[in-house]
Design a protein around this motif. Structure first.
Motif, PDB file in Angstrom:
ATOM      1  N   ALA A 100      10.452  -2.853  11.659  1.00 46.67           N
ATOM      2  CA  ALA A 100       9.434  -2.908  12.710  1.00 46.67           C
ATOM      3  C   ALA A 100       8.063  -2.497  12.179  1.00 46.67           C
ATOM      4  N   LYS A 101       8.058  -1.549  11.257  1.00 42.36           N
ATOM      5  CA  LYS A 101       6.791  -1.076  10.678  1.00 42.36           C
ATOM      6  C   LYS A 101       6.455  -1.808   9.384  1.00 42.36           C
ATOM      7  N   ASN A 102       7.354  -2.701   8.952  1.00 40.94           N
ATOM      8  CA  ASN A 102       7.165  -3.429   7.697  1.00 40.94           C
ATOM      9  C   ASN A 102       6.836  -2.479   6.547  1.00 40.94           C
ATOM     10  N   THR A 103       7.631  -1.440   6.434  1.00 41.99           N
ATOM     11  CA  THR A 103       7.377  -0.369   5.467  1.00 41.99           C
ATOM     12  C   THR A 103       8.673   0.018   4.769  1.00 41.99           C
ATOM     13  N   VAL A 104       8.547   0.298   3.494  1.00 42.79           N
ATOM     14  CA  VAL A 104       9.678   0.816   2.725  1.00 42.79           C
ATOM     15  C   VAL A 104       9.371   2.258   2.367  1.00 42.79           C
ATOM     16  N   TYR A 105      10.408   3.092   2.326  1.00 41.21           N
ATOM     17  CA  TYR A 105      10.236   4.514   2.098  1.00 41.21           C
ATOM     18  C   TYR A 105      11.036   4.968   0.879  1.00 41.21           C
ATOM     19  N   LEU A 106      10.609   6.062   0.306  1.00 42.61           N
ATOM     20  CA  LEU A 106      11.387   6.764  -0.705  1.00 42.61           C
ATOM     21  C   LEU A 106      11.384   8.234  -0.311  1.00 42.61           C
ATOM     22  N   ASP A 129      10.122  14.989 -12.171  1.00 40.94           N
ATOM     23  CA  ASP A 129       9.845  13.890 -11.247  1.00 40.94           C
ATOM     24  C   ASP A 129       8.346  13.603 -11.143  1.00 40.94           C
ATOM     25  N   THR A 130       7.533  14.412 -11.777  1.00 43.31           N
ATOM     26  CA  THR A 130       6.081  14.210 -11.762  1.00 43.31           C
ATOM     27  C   THR A 130       5.724  12.868 -12.391  1.00 43.31           C
ATOM     28  N   ALA A 131       5.017  12.042 -11.637  1.00 44.38           N
ATOM     29  CA  ALA A 131       4.667  10.695 -12.098  1.00 44.38           C
ATOM     30  C   ALA A 131       3.832  10.011 -11.030  1.00 44.38           C
ATOM     31  N   VAL A 132       3.296   8.868 -11.405  1.00 41.76           N
ATOM     32  CA  VAL A 132       2.738   7.954 -10.411  1.00 41.76           C
ATOM     33  C   VAL A 132       3.863   7.025  -9.972  1.00 41.76           C
ATOM     34  N   TYR A 133       4.055   6.919  -8.687  1.00 39.91           N
ATOM     35  CA  TYR A 133       5.137   6.121  -8.124  1.00 39.91           C
ATOM     36  C   TYR A 133       4.581   4.814  -7.574  1.00 39.91           C
ATOM     37  N   TYR A 134       5.275   3.728  -7.905  1.00 37.90           N
ATOM     38  CA  TYR A 134       4.859   2.391  -7.495  1.00 37.90           C
ATOM     39  C   TYR A 134       5.967   1.725  -6.690  1.00 37.90           C
ATOM     40  N   CYS A 135       5.569   1.001  -5.656  1.00 34.24           N
ATOM     41  CA  CYS A 135       6.523   0.156  -4.956  1.00 34.24           C
ATOM     42  C   CYS A 135       6.311  -1.292  -5.397  1.00 34.24           C
ATOM     43  N   ALA A 136       7.370  -2.069  -5.301  1.00 34.03           N
ATOM     44  CA  ALA A 136       7.324  -3.454  -5.748  1.00 34.03           C
ATOM     45  C   ALA A 136       8.252  -4.298  -4.889  1.00 34.03           C
ATOM     46  N   GLN A 193       0.851  -1.189   0.000  1.00 35.84           N
ATOM     47  CA  GLN A 193       0.000   0.000   0.000  1.00 35.84           C
ATOM     48  C   GLN A 193       0.884   1.235   0.000  1.00 35.84           C
ATOM     49  N   ALA A 194       0.920   1.928  -1.132  1.00 34.99           N
ATOM     50  CA  ALA A 194       1.748   3.128  -1.258  1.00 34.99           C
ATOM     51  C   ALA A 194       0.961   4.361  -0.852  1.00 34.99           C
ATOM     52  N   SER A 195       1.668   5.317  -0.270  1.00 30.70           N
ATOM     53  CA  SER A 195       1.040   6.580   0.145  1.00 30.70           C
ATOM     54  C   SER A 195       2.110   7.658   0.225  1.00 30.70           C
ATOM     55  N   GLY A 196       1.666   8.892   0.430  1.00 32.09           N
ATOM     56  CA  GLY A 196       2.593   9.991   0.623  1.00 32.09           C
ATOM     57  C   GLY A 196       2.746  10.918  -0.559  1.00 32.09           C
ATOM     58  N   GLY A 197       2.111  10.599  -1.665  1.00 33.69           N
ATOM     59  CA  GLY A 197       2.196  11.466  -2.818  1.00 33.69           C
ATOM     60  C   GLY A 197       1.428  12.763  -2.602  1.00 33.69           C
ATOM     61  N   GLY A 198       1.617  13.689  -3.527  1.00 34.65           N
ATOM     62  CA  GLY A 198       0.918  14.957  -3.423  1.00 34.65           C
ATOM     63  C   GLY A 198       1.503  15.985  -4.365  1.00 34.65           C
ATOM     64  N   LEU A 199       1.123  17.221  -4.155  1.00 35.80           N
ATOM     65  CA  LEU A 199       1.586  18.348  -4.956  1.00 35.80           C
ATOM     66  C   LEU A 199       2.648  19.104  -4.162  1.00 35.80           C
ATOM     67  N   VAL A 200       3.787  19.349  -4.796  1.00 36.70           N
ATOM     68  CA  VAL A 200       4.881  20.048  -4.142  1.00 36.70           C
ATOM     69  C   VAL A 200       5.559  20.956  -5.152  1.00 36.70           C
ATOM     70  N   GLN A 201       6.118  22.049  -4.675  1.00 33.48           N
ATOM     71  CA  GLN A 201       6.843  22.953  -5.554  1.00 33.48           C
ATOM     72  C   GLN A 201       8.239  22.412  -5.851  1.00 33.48           C
ATOM     73  N   LEU A 207       7.618   9.115   0.347  1.00 30.24           N
ATOM     74  CA  LEU A 207       6.638   8.089   0.016  1.00 30.24           C
ATOM     75  C   LEU A 207       6.814   6.898   0.943  1.00 30.24           C
ATOM     76  N   SER A 208       5.706   6.299   1.294  1.00 28.65           N
ATOM     77  CA  SER A 208       5.711   5.098   2.123  1.00 28.65           C
ATOM     78  C   SER A 208       5.034   3.963   1.383  1.00 28.65           C
ATOM     79  N   CYS A 209       5.469   2.777   1.674  1.00 22.93           N
ATOM     80  CA  CYS A 209       4.861   1.580   1.098  1.00 22.93           C
ATOM     81  C   CYS A 209       4.761   0.547   2.212  1.00 22.93           C
ATOM     82  N   ALA A 210       3.560   0.382   2.735  1.00 23.20           N
ATOM     83  CA  ALA A 210       3.319  -0.561   3.820  1.00 23.20           C
ATOM     84  C   ALA A 210       3.033  -1.944   3.253  1.00 23.20           C
ATOM     85  N   ALA A 211       3.742  -2.929   3.761  1.00 21.89           N
ATOM     86  CA  ALA A 211       3.594  -4.296   3.270  1.00 21.89           C
ATOM     87  C   ALA A 211       2.786  -5.132   4.245  1.00 21.89           C
TER      88      ALA A 211
END
Length: 122
Positions: free
Chosen positions: A73-79, A88-95, A3-11, A18-22
Motif C-alpha cells: 500500500a505504501k510501495n515501500t520496502v523495509y529492512l 554493520d556500519t556501512a552505507v545501505y542501498y536498496c535495489a 529513495q532510501a531513508s532511516g539511517g543514523g547513529l545507533v549504539q 530502513l525504508s526504501c520508497a519506490a
C-alpha cells in the motif's frame, strides 16, 4: 526511483528500520534487495525478497537479526535491523529488478536507490 531513508547513529545492540520508497515501480511486481558498502570494502549483499513476497534470502552475517519486508500500500520496502554490531556500519542501498527470485548478486539488479548511512558505535 528508489529513495532510501532511516539511517543514523545507533549504539551496538540497538535497532534501526530502513525504508526504501519506490516510485515508477511497484514493489509488488519486482524482486527487491538491500546491499551495503563499508568504507574501503566492496558492496555486499544483505537481504532480498522475491517479487511475490514469499521468499527471502539473507547474508549469513545478518541472519536472525535483520528482516526484509514490504508494504504494498505504501510501495515501500523495509529492512528491520536488530542487535546491531559495529561491523554493520556501512552505507545501505536498496535495489530492484524484474524477476521472480530473491536475487543476491549486486550485478543482477538494475535499479538502485541513493543509499542511507548507518553507523553503529561500540
Amino acid at each position: 526511483q528508489l529513495q532510501a531513508s532511516g539511517g543514523g547513529l545507533v549504539q551496538a545492540g540497538g535497532s534501526l528500520r530502513l525504508s526504501c520508497a519506490a516510485s515508477g515501480r511497484t514493489v509488488s511486481s519486482y524482486a527487491l534487495g538491500w546491499f551495503r558498502q563499508a568504507p574501503g570494502k566492496e558492496r555486499e549483499f544483505v537481504a532480498a525478497l522475491s517479487w511475490s513476497g514469499g521468499s527471502t534470502d539473507y547474508a549469513d552475517s545478518v541472519k536472525g537479526r535483520f528482516t526484509i519486508s514490504r508494504d504494498i500500500a505504501k510501495n515501500t520496502v523495509y529492512l528491520q535491523m536488530n542487535s546491531l554490531k559495529p561491523e554493520d556500519t556501512a552505507v545501505y542501498y536498496c535495489a530492484s529488478r524484474a524477476g521472480s527470485y530473491p536475487y543476491t548478486e549486486a550485478d543482477e539488479y538494475d535499479y538502485w536507490g541513493q543509499g542511507t548511512e548507518v553507523t553503529v558505535s561500540s
